[in-house]
Design a protein around this motif. Structure first.
Motif, short mmCIF file in Angstrom:
data_model
loop_
_atom_site.label_atom_id
_atom_site.label_comp_id
_atom_site.label_asym_id
_atom_site.label_seq_id
_atom_site.Cartn_x
_atom_site.Cartn_y
_atom_site.Cartn_z
N GLY A 407 -9.08 -6.94 -4.74
CA GLY A 407 -8.22 -5.94 -4.53
C GLY A 407 -6.82 -6.72 -4.26
O GLY A 407 -6.69 -8.08 -4.28
N ARG A 408 -5.74 -5.82 -4.38
CA ARG A 408 -4.27 -6.54 -4.22
C ARG A 408 -3.73 -6.28 -2.93
O ARG A 408 -3.71 -5.18 -2.15
CB ARG A 408 -3.41 -5.77 -5.40
CG ARG A 408 -1.91 -6.37 -5.35
CD ARG A 408 -1.19 -5.63 -6.52
NE ARG A 408 0.20 -6.42 -6.32
CZ ARG A 408 1.17 -6.17 -7.21
NH1 ARG A 408 1.21 -4.96 -8.16
NH2 ARG A 408 2.37 -6.55 -6.80
N THR A 409 -3.16 -7.26 -2.29
CA THR A 409 -2.44 -7.18 -1.08
C THR A 409 -0.96 -7.29 -1.31
O THR A 409 -0.33 -8.14 -1.78
CB THR A 409 -2.79 -8.50 -0.32
OG1 THR A 409 -4.26 -8.52 0.29
CG2 THR A 409 -2.03 -8.22 0.98
N PHE A 410 -0.38 -6.01 -1.58
CA PHE A 410 1.12 -6.05 -1.76
C PHE A 410 1.64 -6.67 -0.69
O PHE A 410 1.59 -6.21 0.61
CB PHE A 410 1.26 -4.40 -1.99
CG PHE A 410 1.03 -3.67 -3.09
CD1 PHE A 410 1.53 -3.91 -4.24
CD2 PHE A 410 -0.16 -3.08 -2.97
CE1 PHE A 410 1.30 -3.23 -5.48
CE2 PHE A 410 -0.70 -2.33 -4.23
CZ PHE A 410 0.10 -2.46 -5.43
N TYR A 411 2.73 -7.22 -1.02
CA TYR A 411 3.54 -8.07 0.32
C TYR A 411 4.64 -8.34 -0.45
O TYR A 411 5.39 -8.44 -1.29
CB TYR A 411 2.92 -9.46 -0.07
CG TYR A 411 3.18 -10.32 1.01
CD1 TYR A 411 2.88 -10.17 2.48
CD2 TYR A 411 4.51 -11.37 0.83
CE1 TYR A 411 3.35 -11.23 3.49
CE2 TYR A 411 4.77 -12.24 1.76
CZ TYR A 411 4.49 -12.21 3.07
OH TYR A 411 4.90 -13.15 4.00
N SER A 412 5.77 -8.48 0.60
CA SER A 412 7.09 -8.58 0.29
C SER A 412 7.69 -9.24 1.82
O SER A 412 7.30 -8.92 2.77
CB SER A 412 7.78 -7.48 0.12
OG SER A 412 9.13 -7.72 -0.31
N ARG A 413 8.81 -9.98 1.65
CA ARG A 413 9.54 -10.49 2.67
C ARG A 413 11.07 -10.01 2.54
O ARG A 413 11.56 -10.32 1.47
CB ARG A 413 9.46 -12.17 2.64
CG ARG A 413 10.10 -12.77 4.20
CD ARG A 413 10.19 -14.07 4.15
NE ARG A 413 11.10 -14.73 3.53
CZ ARG A 413 11.17 -16.10 3.28
NH1 ARG A 413 10.06 -16.98 3.41
NH2 ARG A 413 12.32 -16.50 2.78
N HIS A 414 11.72 -9.62 3.66
CA HIS A 414 13.09 -9.23 3.49
C HIS A 414 13.75 -10.07 4.77
O HIS A 414 13.39 -10.06 5.77
CB HIS A 414 13.16 -7.69 4.08
CG HIS A 414 12.78 -6.85 2.91
ND1 HIS A 414 13.21 -5.45 3.00
CD2 HIS A 414 12.16 -6.87 1.89
CE1 HIS A 414 12.43 -4.71 2.18
NE2 HIS A 414 11.79 -5.65 1.33
N ASP A 415 14.75 -10.78 3.93
CA ASP A 415 15.43 -11.84 4.78
C ASP A 415 16.84 -11.23 5.02
O ASP A 415 17.73 -10.90 4.07
CB ASP A 415 15.75 -13.13 4.09
CG ASP A 415 14.29 -14.00 3.98
OD1 ASP A 415 13.49 -13.49 4.50
OD2 ASP A 415 14.28 -15.01 3.37
N TYR A 416 17.37 -11.35 6.17
CA TYR A 416 18.74 -11.12 6.57
C TYR A 416 19.29 -12.11 7.05
O TYR A 416 19.08 -12.78 8.38
CB TYR A 416 18.63 -10.05 7.85
CG TYR A 416 17.93 -8.56 7.35
CD1 TYR A 416 18.84 -7.56 6.76
CD2 TYR A 416 16.81 -8.50 7.25
CE1 TYR A 416 18.29 -6.14 6.44
CE2 TYR A 416 15.99 -7.14 6.99
CZ TYR A 416 16.86 -6.17 6.31
OH TYR A 416 16.38 -4.98 5.85
N GLU A 417 20.17 -12.84 6.37
CA GLU A 417 20.72 -14.18 6.51
C GLU A 417 21.91 -14.34 7.46
O GLU A 417 22.66 -13.31 7.26
CB GLU A 417 20.60 -14.94 5.09
CG GLU A 417 19.41 -15.15 4.72
CD GLU A 417 19.88 -16.11 3.10
OE1 GLU A 417 20.89 -16.26 2.74
OE2 GLU A 417 18.68 -16.52 2.51
N ALA A 418 21.97 -15.27 8.24
CA ALA A 418 23.28 -15.65 8.89
C ALA A 418 23.86 -14.32 9.72
O ALA A 418 25.06 -14.00 9.70
CB ALA A 418 24.52 -16.03 7.68
N ILE A 419 22.91 -13.75 10.18
CA ILE A 419 23.27 -12.97 11.50
C ILE A 419 23.71 -13.40 12.67
O ILE A 419 23.34 -14.28 12.99
CB ILE A 419 21.98 -11.99 11.72
CG1 ILE A 419 21.48 -11.24 10.45
CG2 ILE A 419 22.25 -11.09 12.89
CD1 ILE A 419 20.05 -10.53 10.80
#
Length: 542
Positions: A407-419
């Motif tokens: 099966g496929r594990t859809f995956y993503s990471r969203h980075d909000y830098e220098a907050i």
């Protein structure tokens, strides 16, 4: 002659998951670097006359700090220092040198994937005798010592010629300047079928590698070009530069976009890869297909037996908590242990030393095995090449076959830098306060099943690590994770991780962000990222 220099403690020398990272001008503050190194030495016991490994990723201020570290090692009683020629030593190579030479430990000068230059980042961390990063007990002791330290010890002798391989004596200590690549390359030859990879390349297989003007350039030229026969024109940005050529040496789809564009072109090579500033991360791209790091970990684990060093099978697999559950399905099928740890390679060390796992990885492009006690970018790349040579399939075929099986594990990471740190901390505190009330609540099309702050119970030494990230699990297996990163030097980086498992092969070719849309929307609804940070979009999406 040993000098004792009086100093005043610095209040900001708390090591993070990868040592102490600050801007170069901070490390250049008189006494700052010396205070931290002395705090490390003062927190150790029983090292008199032993060996210390020193090296770094070649970034700005690397050479100066190495000279200081050598003098301080002599003053504090080490018997021998091993240092990479030119001050160069990749992090995994340093780990191997510590282990091979039975060194007491090592000082690694790196800020990993962070930018370099006179006003950019610098880092310093201590690795222990197993070759891995200092455990929390030791980093806590180092920080405690740094708050009260009042002096440091240093020998007075001329700079060591770091560019000349050889053995020297100074300050009553032996200093060996060594080729930084040879020992590591020989280790790789024991793990992988270089004959099979060499034959594949000789048969027309094209592999390209972007060293990002960082530490892995010399390693890639020796291993990929000289030992495996890759086209030297396809080894890009291979000369380490103090500022990484003005680029950000982070092997992701933003900072390695040129490589990505090449691999998506009509005349793309068969395989593309990159590594980061200190050589411990990897980016894997096939012709027309990007392999996200969580999937790469799972695929390497599923196929590791095809490489000579792993033909006996795996003892177990470990992943950091934010990494997707793709590897869990491989462990289940193989019938081996699966471990979920906090982020930070030091947590894998106990498992590896105890024989509880063979391969481990993090979603932040770090993968490794029990050959060293650090993540290892070139190791992952060579294992991919070994798998391709044996299976005689494309990267795309291997990816699709894996998804069809697991099966496929859809995956993503969203980075909000220098907050702004205050805003980031308020966001995390507000979300954590809501966690107990979330189970059973609907968020768009999703329903929360469980929510917690991740606590890790080490199965080897019984230690407990709390507050390792906020987890929100939804019915059906989707998941959200929120963490503040400890690898930057400016403000805070909010990382949001999203995943959703899809068993139906007919739906595996969806674009990841589209497949994850309900989870992405839930992240905004639950955390109020726009309102609390003022950010309309992530800085980086991987």
């Amino acid at each position: 002659m040993t000098k004792t220099i009086k100093i005043t403690p610095f209040a900001d020398q708390k090591p993070g998951t990868s040592g102490l990272r600050k801007k170069v001008p901070v490390f250049q503050t008189p006494g700052y670097t010396e205070a931290f190194i002395q705090s490390i030495f003062d927190s150790l016991e029983g090292y008199a006359g032993t060996t210390l490994v020193i090296g770094g990723d070649g970034r700005y201020y690397n050479r100066e700090v190495i000279q200081t570290a050598i003098r301080m090692a002599a003053a504090n009683g080490f018997g021998r220092v091993l240092v990479g020629q030119g001050g160069i030593l990749s992090t995994p190579a340093a780990s191997h040198l510590i282990r091979k030479n039975e060194a007491f430990g090592g000082l690694i000068l790196s800020a990993s994937h962070n930018p370099g230059g006179p006003n950019e980042d610098f880092g310093l961390k201590y690795n222990v005798a197993n070759g891995g990063p200092a455990p929390e007990k030791l980093t806590d002791a180092i920080y405690s010592r740094s708050k009260v330290i009042d002096r440091y010890l240093i020998e007075d002798f001329d700079d060591v010629d770091l560019d000349r391989i050889g053995t020297f004596e100074a300050g009553g200590m032996i200093i060996e300047v060594i080729n930084p690549v040879t020992d590591y390359a020989e280790l790789m030859e024991t793990l992988f079928d270089f004959d099979a990879i060499r034959a594949m390349i000789a048969g027309g297989f094209r592999a390209t590698f972007d060293a990002m003007h960082a530490v892995t350039g010399p390693y890639a030229k020796e291993i990929l070009v000289r030992r495996l026969g890759a086209d030297p024109a396809l080894v890009l940005n291979a000369v380490p530069l103090e500022d990484f050529g003005g680029h950000h040496p982070d092997p992701n789809l933003v900072h390695a976009k040129a490589l990505y564009d090449t691999m998506m072109s009509a005349d793309a090579p068969d395989f593309g890869a990159a590594s980061d500033g200190d050589g411990d991360r990897n980016l894997i791209i096939g012709k027309g297909v990007f392999v996200n790091p969580s999937d790469s970990l799972a695929m390497l684990a599923a196929n590791a037996h095809l490489a000579p060093g792993y033909k006996a099978g795996l003892k177990g697999i470990a992943r950091s908590m934010p990494t997707s559950g793709a590897a869990d399905r491989v462990a289940e099928k193989l019938g081996v242990e699966m471990h979920e740890t906090p982020t930070g390679w030091k947590f894998f060390g106990n498992l590896l030393d105890a024989g509880r796992c063979t391969i481990c990885g993090e979603e932040s492009a770090g993968t490794g095995s029990d050959h060293v006690r650090e993540k290892d970018g070139l190791w992952a790349i060579l294992l991919w090449l070994n798998i391709l040579a044996v299976r005689r399939q494309s990267v795309s075929d291997i990816v699709n076959d894996h998804w069809a099986t697991y099966g496929r594990t859809f995956y993503s990471r969203h980075d909000y830098e220098a907050i702004e740190s205050e805003k980031a901390n308020h966001l995390m505190k507000a979300l954590e306060d809501r966690l107990p009330e979330l189970p059973g609540q609907s968020v768009g099309s999703l329903t929360v099943e469980r929510a917690d702050s991740f606590t890790y119970h080490d199965p080897v030494d019984g230690s407990i690590s709390r507050n390792q990230g906020l987890r929100i699990l939804f019915e059906g297996g989707a998941r959200l994770v929120f963490r503040l990163s400890g690898t930057g030097t400016s403000g805070a980086t909010l990382r949001v991780y999203m995943e959703r498992h899809e068993p139906d092969p007919a739906l595996h070719q969806q674009e990841a962000q589209a497949a994850l849309a309900p989870v992405i929307e839930a992240a905004e609804t639950l955390a109020g990222i726009r309102e609390r940070t003022g950010r309309d979009a992530p800085t980086v999406i991987t």
